[in-house]
Scaffold this motif. Structure first.
Motif, PDB file in Angstrom:
ATOM      1  N   PHE B 158      56.509  36.664  28.678  1.00 17.66           N
ATOM      2  CA  PHE B 158      55.279  37.170  29.283  1.00 17.66           C
ATOM      3  C   PHE B 158      55.338  37.027  30.803  1.00 17.66           C
ATOM      4  O   PHE B 158      54.900  37.908  31.553  1.00 17.66           O
ATOM      5  CB  PHE B 158      54.070  36.411  28.724  1.00 17.66           C
ATOM      6  N   ASP B 161      57.521  39.617  32.174  1.00 16.79           N
ATOM      7  CA  ASP B 161      56.768  40.873  32.130  1.00 16.79           C
ATOM      8  C   ASP B 161      55.837  40.972  33.324  1.00 16.79           C
ATOM      9  O   ASP B 161      55.703  42.034  33.945  1.00 16.79           O
ATOM     10  CB  ASP B 161      55.938  40.944  30.843  1.00 16.79           C
ATOM     11  N   LEU B 165      55.904  44.092  35.773  1.00 23.72           N
ATOM     12  CA  LEU B 165      54.700  44.929  35.822  1.00 23.72           C
ATOM     13  C   LEU B 165      54.096  44.922  37.227  1.00 23.72           C
ATOM     14  O   LEU B 165      53.691  45.961  37.749  1.00 23.72           O
ATOM     15  CB  LEU B 165      53.663  44.421  34.811  1.00 23.72           C
ATOM     16  N   ALA B 175      47.478  43.107  40.359  1.00 25.67           N
ATOM     17  CA  ALA B 175      48.011  43.119  38.998  1.00 25.67           C
ATOM     18  C   ALA B 175      48.237  41.693  38.504  1.00 25.67           C
ATOM     19  O   ALA B 175      47.865  41.350  37.377  1.00 25.67           O
ATOM     20  CB  ALA B 175      49.312  43.919  38.954  1.00 25.67           C
ATOM     21  N   GLU B 178      45.251  39.981  37.368  1.00 25.55           N
ATOM     22  CA  GLU B 178      44.760  40.420  36.068  1.00 25.55           C
ATOM     23  C   GLU B 178      45.647  39.885  34.933  1.00 25.55           C
ATOM     24  O   GLU B 178      45.155  39.530  33.855  1.00 25.55           O
ATOM     25  CB  GLU B 178      44.742  41.954  36.045  1.00 25.55           C
ATOM     26  N   ILE B 179      46.934  39.834  35.192  1.00 21.77           N
ATOM     27  CA  ILE B 179      47.867  39.483  34.120  1.00 21.77           C
ATOM     28  C   ILE B 179      47.881  37.983  33.842  1.00 21.77           C
ATOM     29  O   ILE B 179      47.925  37.552  32.691  1.00 21.77           O
ATOM     30  CB  ILE B 179      49.297  39.977  34.454  1.00 21.77           C
ATOM     31  N   PRO B 181      45.652  35.488  34.026  1.00 24.71           N
ATOM     32  CA  PRO B 181      44.651  34.945  33.096  1.00 24.71           C
ATOM     33  C   PRO B 181      44.984  35.263  31.638  1.00 24.71           C
ATOM     34  O   PRO B 181      44.711  34.447  30.747  1.00 24.71           O
ATOM     35  CB  PRO B 181      43.357  35.643  33.545  1.00 24.71           C
ATOM     36  N   MET B 182      45.586  36.408  31.415  1.00 27.56           N
ATOM     37  CA  MET B 182      45.978  36.742  30.043  1.00 27.56           C
ATOM     38  C   MET B 182      47.071  35.797  29.569  1.00 27.56           C
ATOM     39  O   MET B 182      47.051  35.301  28.439  1.00 27.56           O
ATOM     40  CB  MET B 182      46.463  38.204  29.973  1.00 27.56           C
ATOM     41  N   ILE B 183      48.026  35.533  30.452  1.00 25.82           N
ATOM     42  CA  ILE B 183      49.109  34.616  30.086  1.00 25.82           C
ATOM     43  C   ILE B 183      48.567  33.214  29.842  1.00 25.82           C
ATOM     44  O   ILE B 183      48.951  32.532  28.887  1.00 25.82           O
ATOM     45  CB  ILE B 183      50.193  34.605  31.186  1.00 25.82           C
ATOM     46  N   ALA B 185      45.628  32.388  28.814  1.00 20.99           N
ATOM     47  CA  ALA B 185      44.947  32.361  27.516  1.00 20.99           C
ATOM     48  C   ALA B 185      45.949  32.282  26.375  1.00 20.99           C
ATOM     49  O   ALA B 185      45.745  31.540  25.404  1.00 20.99           O
ATOM     50  CB  ALA B 185      44.065  33.607  27.374  1.00 20.99           C
TER      51      ALA B 185
END
Lengths: 196, 196
Positions: B158, B161, B165, B175, B178-179, B181-183, B185
Motif C-alpha cells: 500500500f 502504491d 499514485l 494525493a 488522501e491516501i 489516512p486510508m493506509i 485505517a
DNA sequence: TTATTTAAAGCTATCCGTTAGTGTTACGGT
DNA sequence: ACCGTAACACTAACGGATAGCTTTAAATAA
C-alpha cells in the motif's frame, strides 16, 4: 459490408491463434519457458514468425492468453453488483473466485512456470497495473459510491495487491481473510465527500 | 586484504560507470530513449558494449542510476524511527520526501521520459515491487509492531502504491493527504494479534 | 460464373538488447 | 620484480521483434 460474424476467414484466424497458443503452452511446459524460442513455437505450430507476432504482441503474451477476462470480471463485479450492495464485499467475492481459479490444480503448472521466470513475473505485474486502472475507472464512474478519483485509484490498487499477495501466499484464502478487512477499513476511511 | 577505499582501480571503475551513466542520460534526453541504442551510448562514452553491461544490468537500469537509495531510505524510515513512534506517520514522512524529490523541477525531464516509455514504466513498476518486499521484511522484523507477515506485506504494498499514485497525480501532496489516512485505517484494522 | 478487392499469412532481411568466449592491459598485493 | 586478477576490449552470436514485400485465399462485386 455485411456483418458476417462467422465467416471462414475469421474461423481460420481464430484457429491459427488457438493453435499457436496451445503449441506455445505445451512446449513451454515441456521444456521450460526460457528453453523454447519463438522460432521453435512458430515451427511447431507450422506458422511464420511474423504470423505469430501478428496474433500475440510478445512472447510473454502467449502465456497469458486465457487470462484475458480478468479485467472484465473485475469491472463487472463493480458495475453489475446488486443495487446498494457495498463495493468491497463484491470485489472480495470476485477476487476470491479469481484466486481460486489460478491456484487450482489444473493451473498450477502454469503459475509455477510464471513464478520461475522473471520476464513472466514482470509481464504479469504490468498487466495487473493496467487492470487496476480499469478497475479504478469503474469505481470512479459509479456515482452511488461517492468517492474521489484518488480514492478510487487507491482502492483499485489495493484490490489488485490483494490478488497478487493472496496468489503468492501459502494459504491464499486465509490471506484474503486478513487483507480484505484492511481494504474495507481503507475504503471507509476515504469517506464520502458529499453524501447529503 | 587492506580495505583500500580509493585505489586507482576503484576510482577508475567508478569514473567509467559515471561517464556511462552521464552519457546515457544526456543522449536519452537529447534524442529520446527509444531513439538511442546501446551501441550509441557505448560509442559516445568511449567504452565497449560489454563494458557497459558489466556496469549496468540493462538499458533501463541506466536511467534509474540515481534512484538506488530508494529502498534503503524506506527501510530506514522503519528501523530508525523514534522509539514508540507509530509506523504509518514515519513512512508518510519518507514517502513525502521521496515524492517531492522526484517531482522536483530538476528531475521532471527524466520522469517525463520514463512516463513516455512503456519499457521504462514496466521496469520502474518491477523495482517498486521489489522495494515493497524489502519494506515488508523491515516491518515484519519489528517486534514492537506486532502484525502478521501478511499484514506487513500488505501495508508495504500500500505504501509503495501511495508513492506511485502520488507521483502520477496532478497534485502529489494532496494525493498523499488522501491516501495515507486510508493506509492508516488499514494498518489499524490489521490489529495486533497478541499485545498483552 | 468470373473478376476484384482485401485480410491473413508467408518470406527475407534486419534491428536491437544482451551474452559468451577470448584476449589484453594495468593495478594491487606480496 | 612478480604474479594474480579486476577492468575493459573485440568479435560473434543469440533471441525477440519488426519492416517491406509477395503470395494465398476468402469475401464481395460484376
Amino acid at each position: 459490408m455485411s456483418v458476417q460474424q462467422s465467416g471462414r476467414r475469421e474461423r481460420k484466424k481464430a484457429a491459427t491463434r488457438q493453435k499457436i497458443a496451445d503449441t506455445a503452452l505445451r512446449l513451454f511446459l515441456e521444456r521450460g519457458y526460457d528453453a523454447v524460442g519463438i522460432r521453435d513455437v512458430a515451427a511447431e505450430a507450422d506458422v511464420a514468425v511474423t504470423t505469430l507476432f501478428s496474433h500475440f504482441a510478445s512472447k510473454e503474451a502467449l502465456v497469458f492468453e486465457q487470462d484475458e477476462d480478468f479485467e472484465r470480471r473485475l469491472t463487472q463485479a463493480v458495475t453489475d453488483r446488486a443495487p446498494q450492495e457495498p463495493l468491497v464485499p463484491a470485489l472480495r467475492r470476485e477476487i476470491l473466485a479469481l484466486v481460486r481459479h489460478c491456484t487450482a490444480d489444473s493451473a498450477a503448472p502454469i503459475w509455477h512456470m510464471i513464478d520461475a521466470s522473471p520476464a513472466l513475473r514482470k509481464y504479469d505485474d504490468s498487466i495487473r497495473l493496467r487492470h487496476a486502472d480499469a478497475l479504478a475507472q469503474a469505481i470512479a464512474a459509479d456515482p452511488a459510491l461517492g468517492r474521489s478519483e484518488t480514492a478510487a485509484r487507491t482502492i483499485a490498487r489495493f484490490v489488485i495487491d490483494a490478488y497478487s499477495l493472496a496468489r503468492e501466499a501459502p494459504d491464499p484464502e486465509a490471506a484474503l481473510d486478513e487483507i480484505f478487512p484492511m481494504i474495507d477499513a481503507a475504503w471507509e476511511a476515504a469517506g464520502a465527500p458529499r453524501h447529503t
